[in-house]
Motif scaffolding. Structure first.
Motif, mmCIF file in Angstrom:
data_model
loop_
_atom_site.group_PDB
_atom_site.id
_atom_site.type_symbol
_atom_site.label_atom_id
_atom_site.label_comp_id
_atom_site.label_asym_id
_atom_site.label_seq_id
_atom_site.Cartn_x
_atom_site.Cartn_y
_atom_site.Cartn_z
ATOM 1 N N ASP A 97 26.147 48.558 40.455
ATOM 2 C CA ASP A 97 26.327 47.274 41.122
ATOM 3 C C ASP A 97 27.803 47.081 41.441
ATOM 4 O O ASP A 97 28.623 47.976 41.216
ATOM 5 N N ALA A 98 28.141 45.911 41.958
ATOM 6 C CA ALA A 98 29.538 45.635 42.305
ATOM 7 C C ALA A 98 29.850 44.177 42.045
ATOM 8 O O ALA A 98 28.984 43.305 42.131
ATOM 9 N N ALA A 99 31.101 43.895 41.720
ATOM 10 C CA ALA A 99 31.587 42.538 41.505
ATOM 11 C C ALA A 99 33.091 42.539 41.664
ATOM 12 O O ALA A 99 33.729 43.595 41.685
ATOM 13 N N ASP A 100 33.659 41.342 41.784
ATOM 14 C CA ASP A 100 35.107 41.180 41.873
ATOM 15 C C ASP A 100 35.619 40.521 40.603
ATOM 16 O O ASP A 100 34.919 39.709 39.982
ATOM 17 N N LEU A 101 36.844 40.829 40.231
ATOM 18 C CA LEU A 101 37.526 40.155 39.136
ATOM 19 C C LEU A 101 38.807 39.546 39.670
ATOM 20 O O LEU A 101 39.661 40.255 40.225
ATOM 21 N N LEU A 102 38.945 38.221 39.504
ATOM 22 C CA LEU A 102 40.156 37.521 39.898
ATOM 23 C C LEU A 102 40.780 36.933 38.639
ATOM 24 O O LEU A 102 40.205 36.050 37.997
ATOM 25 N N VAL A 103 41.958 37.439 38.257
ATOM 26 C CA VAL A 103 42.680 36.943 37.084
ATOM 27 C C VAL A 103 43.696 35.917 37.570
ATOM 28 O O VAL A 103 44.576 36.228 38.381
#
Length: 385
Positions: free
Chosen positions: A343-349
């Protein structure tokens, strides 16, 4: 705000009622800091709330676009999560909104004119003297309260004409805690009484709705002050988001859910309360790693569950980096395993925020900073699975 500052603020946060939903909270007190009008309407709009009024047989019920987790169906929705809202269209010189809620604040928008209702109770808001032609009416809950509110619908007098509700637009779901709620976000400073915090909370001006509006999207907010994914602020036995997410009404596990559509984007901003409190002095690094692993495992499962709910949604992890390296590492760990699933996802810190609103919460400017970063991310091409 640094983690050290969060630890120092815990007693004040707890006394402010920031422990999950406060599911057994008492009825809110009347204002202690001055009068709060039940109805505040701009000049030129005739608006009156009539207590205990009910729709009459000659009135027409308006079909509405309903957004936000709720229980019920047409002609009656109970809601407890933030930012419940409804929109309808009509042609006529008057319209009415039926409510039963003595706890929350609402903004009713008639075309471009806002009308604020504060703890209206049971009855109907009558708006009259409108110009010829079509109109759009919208009601949105601004506040966060544990009490259940009830929206009973929009109604037209016999002379009005019902129009189809606004068409559906893309939907972004925001899952989180008090920062997602917009706790005290319009306050001019950090020192707030409970009443000042109540009046200063406006979920419609939190980063989620800001982001959605900028992208031409609608929003659903599943959030509660003090809540964590697996552990709430202060610990205790109240269920955390992993247990509450699927409930239509957090305080009523068996309440049937109103129909809701799958989200196009899911933004998950959880973990700040899981990692906010200082570890015990004798807690070993191994125990801290186990705590991080438990959160990462729960976040991974939460992402998988959201994928099952919304198979084509873009998933974004929003990590408030000021809460420490363990929080960020746990997010990266969950993301890596999610990607390993294919799968895929984004991480925004996020960077450290100024947090100058009530009880060290994000101000309107902070919410704009978060929204700007989310907007930039969501305008970019998503990762391919």
């Amino acid at each position: 705000m640094s983690v050290k500052t969060v630890w120092a603020m815990l007693p004040a946060l707890a006394s402010a009622g920031l422990l999950a939903f406060g599911l057994l909270a008492a009825q809110p007190p009347r204002p202690a800091d001055g009068p709060v009008p039940v109805v505040a309407a701009p000049a030129g709009i005739s608006a009156q709330f009539i207590p205990d009024a009910q729709p009459t047989p000659d009135m027409t019920y308006l079909d509405a676009r309903i957004t936000g987790r709720a229980s019920g169906e047409a002609r009656g929705y109970e809601h407890q999560w933030p930012a419940f809202h409804a929109s309808a269209r009509f042609s006529g010189h008057s319209v009415a909104v039926a409510l039963d809620d003595a706890a929350n604040r609402y903004r009713v928008t008639l075309d471009d004119a806002p009308i604020v209702l504060t703890r209206p109770g049971a009855g109907m808001l009558r708006i009259e003297g409108l110009s010829d032609g079509p109109h759009q009416i919208r009601i949105e809950k601004l506040s966060e309260r544990s009490e259940i509110g009830r929206f009973e619908g929009f109604f037209l007098p016999a002379a009005g004409t019902a129009l189809p509700p606004p068409a559906a637009i893309p939907l972004i779901e925001f899952v989180g805690d008090s920062d997602t709620v917009g706790y005290g976000n319009t306050a001019p400073g950090r020192d707030c009484t409970s009443e000042q915090q109540y009046l200063a909370t406006d979920t419609s001006q939190a980063y989620g709705p800001m982001t959605a509006r900028a992208l031409g999207a609608d929003y659903r907010v599943i959030a509660a002050s003090g809540i964590g994914l697996v552990r709430n602020l202060g610990g205790g036995s109240d269920p955390a988001m992993a247990q509450l997410y699927d409930r239509a009404l957090p305080s009523q596990p068996d309440a049937p859910s109103a129909p809701e559509r799958a989200a196009d984007v899911v933004v998950i901003g959880l973990g700040s309360n899981d990692f906010a409190e200082r570890p015990e002095p004798d807690q070993s690094r191994r125990e801290l790693q186990q705590q991080r692993d438990r959160f990462a495992d729960a976040l991974l499962q939460f992402m998988r569950d959201r994928r099952a709910d919304s198979p084509s949604a873009r998933i974004v992890l929003l990590a408030f980096g000021e809460y420490g390296d363990d929080l960020i590492a746990a997010h990266r760990q969950a993301l890596d395993e999610f990607v390993a699933d294919g799968d895929a996802a984004d991480l925004l810190v996020l960077p450290e925020l100024a947090r100058t609103a009530c009880h060290w919460h994000p101000s309107l400017n902070d919410h704009q900073v978060i929204a700007s970063k989310l907007i930039r991310l969501l305008k970019a091409m998503p990762h391919a699975p």
